[in-house]
Design a protein around this motif. Structure first.
Motif, PDB file in Angstrom:
ATOM      1  N   LYS A  20       0.818  -1.217   0.000  1.00 56.30           N
ATOM      2  CA  LYS A  20       0.000   0.000   0.000  1.00 56.30           C
ATOM      3  C   LYS A  20       0.852   1.267   0.000  1.00 56.30           C
ATOM      4  CE  LYS A  20      -3.963  -2.098   2.337  1.00 56.30           C
ATOM      5  NZ  LYS A  20      -4.896  -2.031   3.499  1.00 56.30           N
ATOM      6  N   ASN A  21       2.169   1.082   0.032  1.00 59.03           N
ATOM      7  CA  ASN A  21       3.096   2.229   0.068  1.00 59.03           C
ATOM      8  C   ASN A  21       2.744   3.179   1.209  1.00 59.03           C
ATOM      9  OD1 ASN A  21       5.472   2.759  -1.420  1.00 59.03           O
ATOM     10  ND2 ASN A  21       4.541   4.566  -2.356  1.00 59.03           N
ATOM     11  N   THR A  22       2.475   2.589   2.357  1.00 58.40           N
ATOM     12  CA  THR A  22       1.963   3.348   3.502  1.00 58.40           C
ATOM     13  C   THR A  22       2.715   2.960   4.772  1.00 58.40           C
ATOM     14  OG1 THR A  22      -0.241   3.519   2.511  1.00 58.40           O
ATOM     15  CG2 THR A  22      -0.091   3.820   4.891  1.00 58.40           C
ATOM     16  N   VAL A  23       2.947   3.946   5.609  1.00 60.13           N
ATOM     17  CA  VAL A  23       3.540   3.727   6.933  1.00 60.13           C
ATOM     18  C   VAL A  23       2.495   4.110   7.975  1.00 60.13           C
ATOM     19  CG1 VAL A  23       5.327   4.494   8.533  1.00 60.13           C
ATOM     20  CG2 VAL A  23       5.907   4.044   6.158  1.00 60.13           C
ATOM     21  N   TYR A  24       2.438   3.324   9.050  1.00 57.42           N
ATOM     22  CA  TYR A  24       1.445   3.535  10.092  1.00 57.42           C
ATOM     23  C   TYR A  24       2.126   3.890  11.413  1.00 57.42           C
ATOM     24  CZ  TYR A  24      -1.400   0.977   6.728  1.00 57.42           C
ATOM     25  OH  TYR A  24      -2.030   0.579   5.579  1.00 57.42           O
ATOM     26  N   LEU A  25       1.387   4.602  12.243  1.00 53.92           N
ATOM     27  CA  LEU A  25       1.810   4.834  13.620  1.00 53.92           C
ATOM     28  C   LEU A  25       0.636   4.458  14.512  1.00 53.92           C
ATOM     29  CD1 LEU A  25       4.155   5.907  15.408  1.00 53.92           C
ATOM     30  CD2 LEU A  25       2.912   8.085  15.485  1.00 53.92           C
ATOM     31  N   GLN A  26       0.751   3.299  15.162  1.00 52.36           N
ATOM     32  CA  GLN A  26      -0.276   2.850  16.102  1.00 52.36           C
ATOM     33  C   GLN A  26       0.032   3.469  17.453  1.00 52.36           C
ATOM     34  OE1 GLN A  26      -3.099   0.619  15.675  1.00 52.36           O
ATOM     35  NE2 GLN A  26      -3.528   1.595  17.644  1.00 52.36           N
ATOM     36  N   MET A  27      -0.918   4.201  17.988  1.00 53.85           N
ATOM     37  CA  MET A  27      -0.728   4.905  19.256  1.00 53.85           C
ATOM     38  C   MET A  27      -1.710   4.369  20.288  1.00 53.85           C
ATOM     39  SD  MET A  27      -0.211   8.804  17.837  1.00 53.85           S
ATOM     40  CE  MET A  27      -1.926   8.981  17.384  1.00 53.85           C
ATOM     41  N   LYS A  28      -1.186   3.895  21.410  1.00 53.57           N
ATOM     42  CA  LYS A  28      -2.017   3.367  22.479  1.00 53.57           C
ATOM     43  C   LYS A  28      -1.725   4.112  23.776  1.00 53.57           C
ATOM     44  CE  LYS A  28      -2.121  -1.281  20.463  1.00 53.57           C
ATOM     45  NZ  LYS A  28      -1.832  -2.723  20.676  1.00 53.57           N
ATOM     46  N   SER A  29      -2.614   3.934  24.751  1.00 50.77           N
ATOM     47  CA  SER A  29      -2.435   4.579  26.063  1.00 50.77           C
ATOM     48  C   SER A  29      -2.131   6.062  25.906  1.00 50.77           C
ATOM     49  CB  SER A  29      -1.305   3.891  26.840  1.00 50.77           C
ATOM     50  OG  SER A  29      -1.575   2.520  27.007  1.00 50.77           O
ATOM     51  N   LEU A  30      -2.918   6.713  25.088  1.00 52.10           N
ATOM     52  CA  LEU A  30      -2.661   8.119  24.776  1.00 52.10           C
ATOM     53  C   LEU A  30      -2.852   9.002  25.995  1.00 52.10           C
ATOM     54  CD1 LEU A  30      -4.206   8.175  21.233  1.00 52.10           C
ATOM     55  CD2 LEU A  30      -1.880   8.894  21.785  1.00 52.10           C
ATOM     56  N   LYS A  31      -2.025  10.039  26.059  1.00 53.92           N
ATOM     57  CA  LYS A  31      -2.040  10.983  27.168  1.00 53.92           C
ATOM     58  C   LYS A  31      -2.342  12.382  26.636  1.00 53.92           C
ATOM     59  CE  LYS A  31       1.774   8.383  29.255  1.00 53.92           C
ATOM     60  NZ  LYS A  31       3.167   8.465  29.790  1.00 53.92           N
ATOM     61  N   PRO A  32      -2.842  13.273  27.477  1.00 55.04           N
ATOM     62  CA  PRO A  32      -3.082  14.645  27.017  1.00 55.04           C
ATOM     63  C   PRO A  32      -1.834  15.294  26.418  1.00 55.04           C
ATOM     64  CG  PRO A  32      -4.185  14.286  29.107  1.00 55.04           C
ATOM     65  CD  PRO A  32      -3.369  13.054  28.838  1.00 55.04           C
ATOM     66  N   GLU A  33      -0.673  14.946  26.926  1.00 58.06           N
ATOM     67  CA  GLU A  33       0.559  15.536  26.399  1.00 58.06           C
ATOM     68  C   GLU A  33       0.933  15.010  25.011  1.00 58.06           C
ATOM     69  OE1 GLU A  33       0.123  14.098  29.406  1.00 58.06           O
ATOM     70  OE2 GLU A  33       1.913  12.941  30.004  1.00 58.06           O
ATOM     71  N   ASP A  34       0.205  14.022  24.507  1.00 54.82           N
ATOM     72  CA  ASP A  34       0.403  13.565  23.131  1.00 54.82           C
ATOM     73  C   ASP A  34      -0.341  14.448  22.132  1.00 54.82           C
ATOM     74  OD1 ASP A  34       0.159  10.227  24.381  1.00 54.82           O
ATOM     75  OD2 ASP A  34       2.006  11.257  23.765  1.00 54.82           O
ATOM     76  N   THR A  35      -1.137  15.366  22.628  1.00 55.78           N
ATOM     77  CA  THR A  35      -1.882  16.267  21.757  1.00 55.78           C
ATOM     78  C   THR A  35      -0.937  17.113  20.920  1.00 55.78           C
ATOM     79  OG1 THR A  35      -3.777  16.376  23.259  1.00 55.78           O
ATOM     80  CG2 THR A  35      -3.486  18.210  21.719  1.00 55.78           C
ATOM     81  N   ALA A  36      -1.116  17.060  19.615  1.00 58.08           N
ATOM     82  CA  ALA A  36      -0.227  17.782  18.694  1.00 58.08           C
ATOM     83  C   ALA A  36      -0.702  17.553  17.267  1.00 58.08           C
ATOM     84  CB  ALA A  36       1.210  17.284  18.833  1.00 58.08           C
ATOM     85  N   ILE A  37      -0.109  18.288  16.354  1.00 59.03           N
ATOM     86  CA  ILE A  37      -0.231  17.951  14.939  1.00 59.03           C
ATOM     87  C   ILE A  37       0.881  16.960  14.629  1.00 59.03           C
ATOM     88  CG2 ILE A  37      -0.173  18.787  12.565  1.00 59.03           C
ATOM     89  CD1 ILE A  37      -1.077  21.509  13.622  1.00 59.03           C
ATOM     90  N   TYR A  38       0.507  15.855  14.021  1.00 47.74           N
ATOM     91  CA  TYR A  38       1.461  14.804  13.684  1.00 47.74           C
ATOM     92  C   TYR A  38       1.771  14.854  12.191  1.00 47.74           C
ATOM     93  CZ  TYR A  38       1.176  12.722  18.296  1.00 47.74           C
ATOM     94  OH  TYR A  38       1.276  12.504  19.656  1.00 47.74           O
ATOM     95  N   TYR A  39       3.049  14.838  11.888  1.00 55.72           N
ATOM     96  CA  TYR A  39       3.537  14.900  10.513  1.00 55.72           C
ATOM     97  C   TYR A  39       4.349  13.653  10.193  1.00 55.72           C
ATOM     98  CZ  TYR A  39       2.739  19.946  11.128  1.00 55.72           C
ATOM     99  OH  TYR A  39       2.198  21.190  11.382  1.00 55.72           O
ATOM    100  N   CYS A  40       4.265  13.194   8.959  1.00 53.21           N
ATOM    101  CA  CYS A  40       5.228  12.201   8.502  1.00 53.21           C
ATOM    102  C   CYS A  40       6.181  12.866   7.513  1.00 53.21           C
ATOM    103  CB  CYS A  40       4.561  10.973   7.892  1.00 53.21           C
ATOM    104  SG  CYS A  40       3.634  11.228   6.382  1.00 53.21           S
ATOM    105  N   ALA A  41       7.368  12.302   7.436  1.00 52.10           N
ATOM    106  CA  ALA A  41       8.413  12.870   6.596  1.00 52.10           C
ATOM    107  C   ALA A  41       9.246  11.748   6.002  1.00 52.10           C
ATOM    108  CB  ALA A  41       9.292  13.808   7.413  1.00 52.10           C
ATOM    109  N   ALA A  42       9.865  12.017   4.863  1.00 45.44           N
ATOM    110  CA  ALA A  42      10.646  11.000   4.168  1.00 45.44           C
ATOM    111  C   ALA A  42      12.028  11.522   3.833  1.00 45.44           C
ATOM    112  CB  ALA A  42       9.928  10.576   2.878  1.00 45.44           C
ATOM    113  N   GLU A  43      12.988  10.611   3.901  1.00 47.19           N
ATOM    114  CA  GLU A  43      14.343  10.944   3.492  1.00 47.19           C
ATOM    115  C   GLU A  43      15.009   9.686   2.980  1.00 47.19           C
ATOM    116  OE1 GLU A  43      15.533  13.951   3.270  1.00 47.19           O
ATOM    117  OE2 GLU A  43      17.484  13.291   2.504  1.00 47.19           O
ATOM    118  N   LYS A  44      15.607   9.778   1.779  1.00 48.74           N
ATOM    119  CA  LYS A  44      16.233   8.609   1.168  1.00 48.74           C
ATOM    120  C   LYS A  44      17.545   8.289   1.855  1.00 48.74           C
ATOM    121  CE  LYS A  44      16.597   6.635  -3.458  1.00 48.74           C
ATOM    122  NZ  LYS A  44      16.512   6.902  -4.916  1.00 48.74           N
ATOM    123  N   TYR A  45      17.764   7.003   2.064  1.00 49.72           N
ATOM    124  CA  TYR A  45      19.001   6.479   2.636  1.00 49.72           C
ATOM    125  C   TYR A  45      19.262   6.932   4.068  1.00 49.72           C
ATOM    126  CZ  TYR A  45      19.918   5.530  -2.303  1.00 49.72           C
ATOM    127  OH  TYR A  45      19.824   5.095  -3.609  1.00 49.72           O
TER     128      TYR A  45
END
Length: 125
Positions: A76-101
């Motif tokens: 699927k050419n997709t990366v996932y981030l499974q997040m459990k036991s979330l806390k209020p301090e996890d509140t944020a905008i989440y970004y993914c980024a790519a870099e070759k090698y």
């Protein structure tokens, strides 16, 4: 044209779970590292996790170890981030980024050249 699109964010109660997706287009994940970063209001962007798709090696920030899991689906050419036991301090905008090698031994914002637009995660009761 390399493009990254995040999805899966939302509002969740403390202790809850979310799975974020980072869909890549214009390139294949082979030989790329994909990192997840987050930025809370008034704070600098920080590294959360990284996966090196050629070796499946991973890295996590201490604040999320044991709670977050990064994975990839090459078909699927997709990366996932499974997040459990979330806390209020996890509140944020989440970004993914790519870099070759990239080696993924660090979670440094400046090391990544391609970024998605972000998805909001809010942990609140």
């Amino acid at each position: 044209q390399l493009q990254l699109v995040e999805s899966g964010g939302g509002l969740v109660q403390p202790g809850g779970s979310l799975r974020l997706s980072c869909a890549a287009s214009g390139f294949t994940l082979d030989y790329y590292a994909i990192g997840w970063f987050r930025q809370a209001p008034g704070k600098e962007r920080e590294g959360v996790s990284c996966i090196r798709t050629s070796s499946n090696s991973t890295n996590y920030a201490d604040s999320v170890k044991g709670r977050f899991t990064i994975s990839r689906d090459n078909a699927k050419n997709t990366v996932y981030l499974q997040m459990k036991s979330l806390k209020p301090e996890d509140t944020a905008i989440y970004y993914c980024a790519a870099e070759k090698y990239y080696h993924c031994s660090g979670l440094t914002v400046l090391d990544f050249g391609s970024w998605g637009q972000g998805t909001q995660v809010t942990v609140s009761s």
